[in-house]
Design a protein around this motif. Structure first.
Motif, PDB file in Angstrom:
ATOM      1  N   ASN A  13       0.713  -1.462   0.164  1.00 50.97           N
ATOM      2  CA  ASN A  13      -0.121  -0.079  -0.043  1.00 50.97           C
ATOM      3  C   ASN A  13       0.798   1.143  -0.007  1.00 50.97           C
ATOM      4  O   ASN A  13       0.369   2.257   0.367  1.00 50.97           O
ATOM      5  N   ASP A  16       0.022   4.645  -2.250  1.00 47.34           N
ATOM      6  CA  ASP A  16      -1.163   5.434  -1.771  1.00 47.34           C
ATOM      7  C   ASP A  16      -1.102   6.071  -0.412  1.00 47.34           C
ATOM      8  O   ASP A  16      -1.294   7.117  -0.263  1.00 47.34           O
ATOM      9  N   SER A 150      -2.211   3.021   7.419  1.00 46.34           N
ATOM     10  CA  SER A 150      -2.325   2.482   5.983  1.00 46.34           C
ATOM     11  C   SER A 150      -1.778   1.066   6.015  1.00 46.34           C
ATOM     12  O   SER A 150      -1.648   0.437   4.821  1.00 46.34           O
TER      13      SER A 150
END
Ligand code: AMP
Ligand code: MG
Length: 304
Positions: A13, A16, A150
């Motif tokens: 991730n 992002d 995240s």
């Protein structure tokens, strides 16, 4: 924040998460900058004594600054802004102010006059603040929070000398962070091996100008005198768990000087530090000594 930032993360991730972190840092700039007229801080600085409602970020940073101001006996003081302006550190139009001018500006410097009530802040008329001593550290903590939430557990961030090491390197080894040297004749001071730490450096070498008298004037001001701090310390690196605290402390300890910085560490603890003196001594606290390797053949003094 008038500096170079680099954010590197690994894992599924990562991109992002980095985009979100960058967005958050840019939003912080909008609310904290002294040069953006609509920012919380600009509104506060132009409030002429009126009470101003500020956002959570500005409030958190002002509160933290007051805590460290208190503990450091005023070595950190965000109301130093009028003095910084007089020296030209805010615009780059440098000049050494007359001592009379500094004396009168120092009457507008006193962190105890900042009043917080709920989410409002009141400054006396003529007072103004600059969060430059803690904002990057706060921003690195915000970026860390976003990355971790995240799912990123491997990243290295450098916000203009405020380093945040998340987890360990992709190969499982600790991160190696080079500590900048305040001396022109060496590339860096040494290497820290760390995991899950903030590493923040304040140094006289970071921003300075040469006055008409040929003297070097740097950007960290002793609020007692109004002059750049001259106490034998050239740079301070603080290693700890909180970005904003490390940033506030690196500035405060540079103003306090070698002896008082050590006293502060012994009394308050909760962080480790590297002090570098003008006469080229390196002093590290015992909790980080084993993680620090000198790049030169100079001795490192370890303190307890
Ligand atoms: P840092 O690089 O974190 O040490 O922050 C240095 C910046 O903090 C300077 O460039 C000024 O904007 C501001 N500053 C300078 N002296 C002080 C002080 N004594 N207290 C609070 N902020 C200061
Ligand atoms: Mg700082």
């Amino acid at each position: 924040m008038d500096t170079l930032m680099s954010l590197t993360a690994y894992g599924d991730n990562a991109q992002d998460a980095l985009d979100k972190a960058a967005e958050r840092i840019n939003a912080l700039e909008q609310s904290l900058s002294v040069t953006i007229p609509e920012s919380d801080i600009s509104r506060l600085n132009s409030s002429a004594g009126a009470t101003v409602s500020v956002g959570e970020d500005a409030l958190t940073i002002i509160q933290k600054s007051l805590e460290i101001s208190e503990k450091s006996g005023g070595a950190l003081d965000i109301t130093i802004y009028p003095v910084l302006k007089a020296w030209g550190f805010t615009t780059g139009e440098y000049s050494a102010p007359a001592s009379e001018e500094l004396a009168s500006l120092l009457e507008l410097v006193d962190y105890t006059k900042i009043h917080i009530n709920g989410s409002t802040v009141t400054l006396p008329e003529g007072y103004s603040v600059d969060l430059g001593a803690l904002a990057k550290g706060y921003a690195s903590g915000c970026a860390e929070d976003i990355l971790r939430s995240s799912g990123v557990d491997c990243a290295i961030l450098n916000l203009g000398g405020n380093v945040c090491a998340i987890g360990s390197r992709p190969d499982g080894e600790p991160w190696k962070v080079a500590v900048a040297s305040p001396f022109e004749d060496e590339e860096y001071l040494g290497i820290l091996t760390v995991e899950d730490k903030f590493i923040v450096t304040s140094g006289k070498y970071e921003r300075f100008f040469i006055g008409e008298d040929g003297r070097k004037y740097h950007h960290i001001i002793d609020p007692e005198t109004g002059y750049p701090s001259e106490n034998g310390l050239a740079a301070v690196t603080v290693i700890g768990e909180s970005g904003i605290e490390c940033d506030a402390l690196s500035t405060a300890l540079l103003v306090l000087g070698e002896e008082k910085a050590q006293e502060y560490w012994r009394k308050n603890g909760g962080f480790e530090m590297i002090l570098v003196t003008e006469d080229k001594r390196t002093i590290v606290t015992s909790g980080i000594a084993e993680n620090f390797t000198n790049s030169s053949d100079r001795m490192t003094e370890v303190i307890n």
